[in-house]
Write a protein that holds these residues in place. Structure first.
Motif, PDB file in Angstrom:
ATOM      1  N   LEU A 161       7.998  27.698 -47.717  1.00  0.00           N
ATOM      2  CA  LEU A 161       7.835  26.245 -47.641  1.00  0.00           C
ATOM      3  C   LEU A 161       7.158  25.825 -46.338  1.00  0.00           C
ATOM      4  O   LEU A 161       6.299  24.934 -46.329  1.00  0.00           O
ATOM      5  CB  LEU A 161       9.197  25.560 -47.762  1.00  0.00           C
ATOM      6  N   LEU A 162       7.534  26.475 -45.239  1.00  0.00           N
ATOM      7  CA  LEU A 162       6.960  26.125 -43.934  1.00  0.00           C
ATOM      8  C   LEU A 162       5.488  26.497 -43.827  1.00  0.00           C
ATOM      9  O   LEU A 162       4.749  25.890 -43.041  1.00  0.00           O
ATOM     10  CB  LEU A 162       7.748  26.814 -42.819  1.00  0.00           C
ATOM     11  N   ARG A 163       5.057  27.471 -44.576  1.00  0.00           N
ATOM     12  CA  ARG A 163       3.651  27.868 -44.533  1.00  0.00           C
ATOM     13  C   ARG A 163       2.762  26.877 -45.284  1.00  0.00           C
ATOM     14  O   ARG A 163       1.540  26.903 -45.140  1.00  0.00           O
ATOM     15  CB  ARG A 163       3.466  29.274 -45.095  1.00  0.00           C
ATOM     16  N   ARG A 164       3.386  26.000 -46.069  1.00  0.00           N
ATOM     17  CA  ARG A 164       2.612  24.998 -46.807  1.00  0.00           C
ATOM     18  C   ARG A 164       3.257  23.621 -46.658  1.00  0.00           C
ATOM     19  O   ARG A 164       3.631  22.997 -47.636  1.00  0.00           O
ATOM     20  CB  ARG A 164       2.510  25.386 -48.285  1.00  0.00           C
ATOM     21  N   PRO A 165       3.405  23.145 -45.446  1.00  0.00           N
ATOM     22  CA  PRO A 165       4.050  21.841 -45.248  1.00  0.00           C
ATOM     23  C   PRO A 165       3.225  20.736 -45.911  1.00  0.00           C
ATOM     24  O   PRO A 165       1.998  20.722 -45.837  1.00  0.00           O
ATOM     25  CB  PRO A 165       4.075  21.685 -43.722  1.00  0.00           C
ATOM     26  N   GLY A 166       3.931  19.842 -46.597  1.00  0.00           N
ATOM     27  CA  GLY A 166       3.234  18.763 -47.284  1.00  0.00           C
ATOM     28  C   GLY A 166       2.779  19.116 -48.682  1.00  0.00           C
ATOM     29  O   GLY A 166       2.328  18.250 -49.428  1.00  0.00           O
ATOM     30  N   HIS A 167       2.887  20.395 -49.059  1.00  0.00           N
ATOM     31  CA  HIS A 167       2.477  20.851 -50.380  1.00  0.00           C
ATOM     32  C   HIS A 167       3.701  21.227 -51.209  1.00  0.00           C
ATOM     33  O   HIS A 167       4.716  21.683 -50.677  1.00  0.00           O
ATOM     34  CB  HIS A 167       1.548  22.058 -50.279  1.00  0.00           C
ATOM     35  N   VAL A 168       3.580  21.076 -52.501  1.00  0.00           N
ATOM     36  CA  VAL A 168       4.634  21.503 -53.408  1.00  0.00           C
ATOM     37  C   VAL A 168       4.493  23.002 -53.661  1.00  0.00           C
ATOM     38  O   VAL A 168       3.405  23.491 -53.955  1.00  0.00           O
ATOM     39  CB  VAL A 168       4.557  20.741 -54.746  1.00  0.00           C
ATOM     40  N   VAL A 169       5.598  23.719 -53.511  1.00  0.00           N
ATOM     41  CA  VAL A 169       5.630  25.165 -53.778  1.00  0.00           C
ATOM     42  C   VAL A 169       6.441  25.362 -55.052  1.00  0.00           C
ATOM     43  O   VAL A 169       7.593  24.931 -55.135  1.00  0.00           O
ATOM     44  CB  VAL A 169       6.269  25.940 -52.606  1.00  0.00           C
ATOM     45  N   SER A 170       5.838  25.986 -56.039  1.00  0.00           N
ATOM     46  CA  SER A 170       6.488  26.123 -57.335  1.00  0.00           C
ATOM     47  C   SER A 170       7.594  27.172 -57.302  1.00  0.00           C
ATOM     48  O   SER A 170       7.658  28.008 -56.391  1.00  0.00           O
ATOM     49  CB  SER A 170       5.463  26.506 -58.407  1.00  0.00           C
ATOM     50  N   ARG A 171       8.433  27.122 -58.304  1.00  0.00           N
ATOM     51  CA  ARG A 171       9.526  28.096 -58.433  1.00  0.00           C
ATOM     52  C   ARG A 171       8.970  29.511 -58.530  1.00  0.00           C
ATOM     53  O   ARG A 171       9.489  30.433 -57.910  1.00  0.00           O
ATOM     54  CB  ARG A 171      10.351  27.752 -59.671  1.00  0.00           C
ATOM     55  N   SER A 172       7.902  29.688 -59.300  1.00  0.00           N
ATOM     56  CA  SER A 172       7.322  31.023 -59.454  1.00  0.00           C
ATOM     57  C   SER A 172       6.729  31.524 -58.140  1.00  0.00           C
ATOM     58  O   SER A 172       6.793  32.724 -57.838  1.00  0.00           O
ATOM     59  CB  SER A 172       6.252  31.030 -60.550  1.00  0.00           C
ATOM     60  N   PRO A 203      20.695  17.944 -46.297  1.00  0.00           N
ATOM     61  CA  PRO A 203      20.300  17.738 -47.693  1.00  0.00           C
ATOM     62  C   PRO A 203      18.918  17.119 -47.870  1.00  0.00           C
ATOM     63  O   PRO A 203      18.272  17.309 -48.902  1.00  0.00           O
ATOM     64  CB  PRO A 203      21.394  16.798 -48.234  1.00  0.00           C
ATOM     65  N   SER A 204      18.447  16.386 -46.852  1.00  0.00           N
ATOM     66  CA  SER A 204      17.173  15.670 -46.982  1.00  0.00           C
ATOM     67  C   SER A 204      15.956  16.509 -46.589  1.00  0.00           C
ATOM     68  O   SER A 204      14.818  16.058 -46.756  1.00  0.00           O
ATOM     69  CB  SER A 204      17.207  14.407 -46.130  1.00  0.00           C
ATOM     70  N   ARG A 215       9.179  20.875 -51.841  1.00  0.00           N
ATOM     71  CA  ARG A 215       8.391  20.734 -50.621  1.00  0.00           C
ATOM     72  C   ARG A 215       9.287  20.228 -49.511  1.00  0.00           C
ATOM     73  O   ARG A 215      10.344  19.647 -49.756  1.00  0.00           O
ATOM     74  CB  ARG A 215       7.211  19.785 -50.822  1.00  0.00           C
ATOM     75  N   LEU A 216       8.844  20.442 -48.289  1.00  0.00           N
ATOM     76  CA  LEU A 216       9.568  19.927 -47.136  1.00  0.00           C
ATOM     77  C   LEU A 216       9.369  18.419 -47.039  1.00  0.00           C
ATOM     78  O   LEU A 216       8.289  17.892 -47.348  1.00  0.00           O
ATOM     79  CB  LEU A 216       9.073  20.597 -45.858  1.00  0.00           C
TER      80      LEU A 216
END
Length: 218
Positions: A161-172, A203-204, A215-216
């Motif tokens: 998640l930290l390598r793509r801040p601001g982007h959605v990272v999928s479950r896969s 939690p946030s 995403r973060l």
């Protein structure tokens, strides 16, 4: 973080795979260039460790094909060919780094980190997002100045998640960051790790994007 290791020396390949696994990477290993080409076409890797003299398809031919297809994956050549002309050829083919066998495994880890920093446009080893900070080398995470103890899998999920801040990272994509070939993936494993991260951080911190992934928070 997932790495593809294309090395036809069985003993060396096993040593590298074992070391990188201990260093927190997920490693898929192949012993032929054509199998490496297939793996790259079907999985998401952050780095390719590539021997030049592979059977089936040479490392040189594979790298030439990747760059012709505009595939920008960081590639570190690992080879016994140590002449200056060989190094120049490997780098001119599109390799990001060139490491001559035998090499120290700690140096390999450092070169992987350096290649990833260049690829991501970073100069600092640390990954930072707001009050959240991660040191991939020391395997340390802090949030709002507090040290956070994470399991290896929680660390890997947060790192993705930290390598793509601001982007959605999928479950896969998160599963790819956790599991190599042949490892069984439980249906709710990502949800469990996300739940634990929220409990340990706040939690946030991690947002769920319905039917897309995570995403973060901004």
């Amino acid at each position: 973080m997932r790495i593809l290791l294309a090395e036809d020396d069985l003993s060396l390949g096993e040593s590298i795979e074992s070391w990188l696994s201990l260093d927190g990477y997920v490693v898929d290993r192949v012993m032929r260039g054509d199998l490496a080409e297939t793996a790259l076409a079907t999985h998401d890797y952050q780095c390719l460790l590539l021997d030049r003299g592979l059977p089936g398809l040479t490392g040189d031919a594979l790298l030439r094909t990747l760059r012709a297809r505009r595939n920008t994956i960081p590639v570190i050549m690992i080879t016994a060919r140590d002449a200056l002309r060989d190094r120049i050829e490997g780098l001119d083919l599109g390799a990001d780094d060139y490491l001559v066998k035998p090499f120290d495994l700690e140096e390999l880890s450092a070169r992987i980190r350096a290649a990833l920093r260049r690829y991501e446009g970073r100069t600092d080893t640390r990954l930072q997002h707001g009050d959240l900070s991660m040191d991939p080398v020391a395997k340390q995470v802090t949030y709002q100045g507090r040290s956070i103890d994470l399991t290896a899998h929680e660390f890997a999920v947060l790192q993705a998640l930290l390598r793509r801040p601001g982007h959605v990272v999928s479950r896969s994509q998160l599963e790819d960051a956790l599991y190599a070939w042949g490892e069984e993936v439980e249906s709710n494993t990502i949800e469990v790790h996300i739940h634990n991260l929220r409990r340990k951080l706040d939690p946030s911190v991690i947002k769920t994007i319905r039917r897309q992934g995570y995403r973060l928070a901004d």
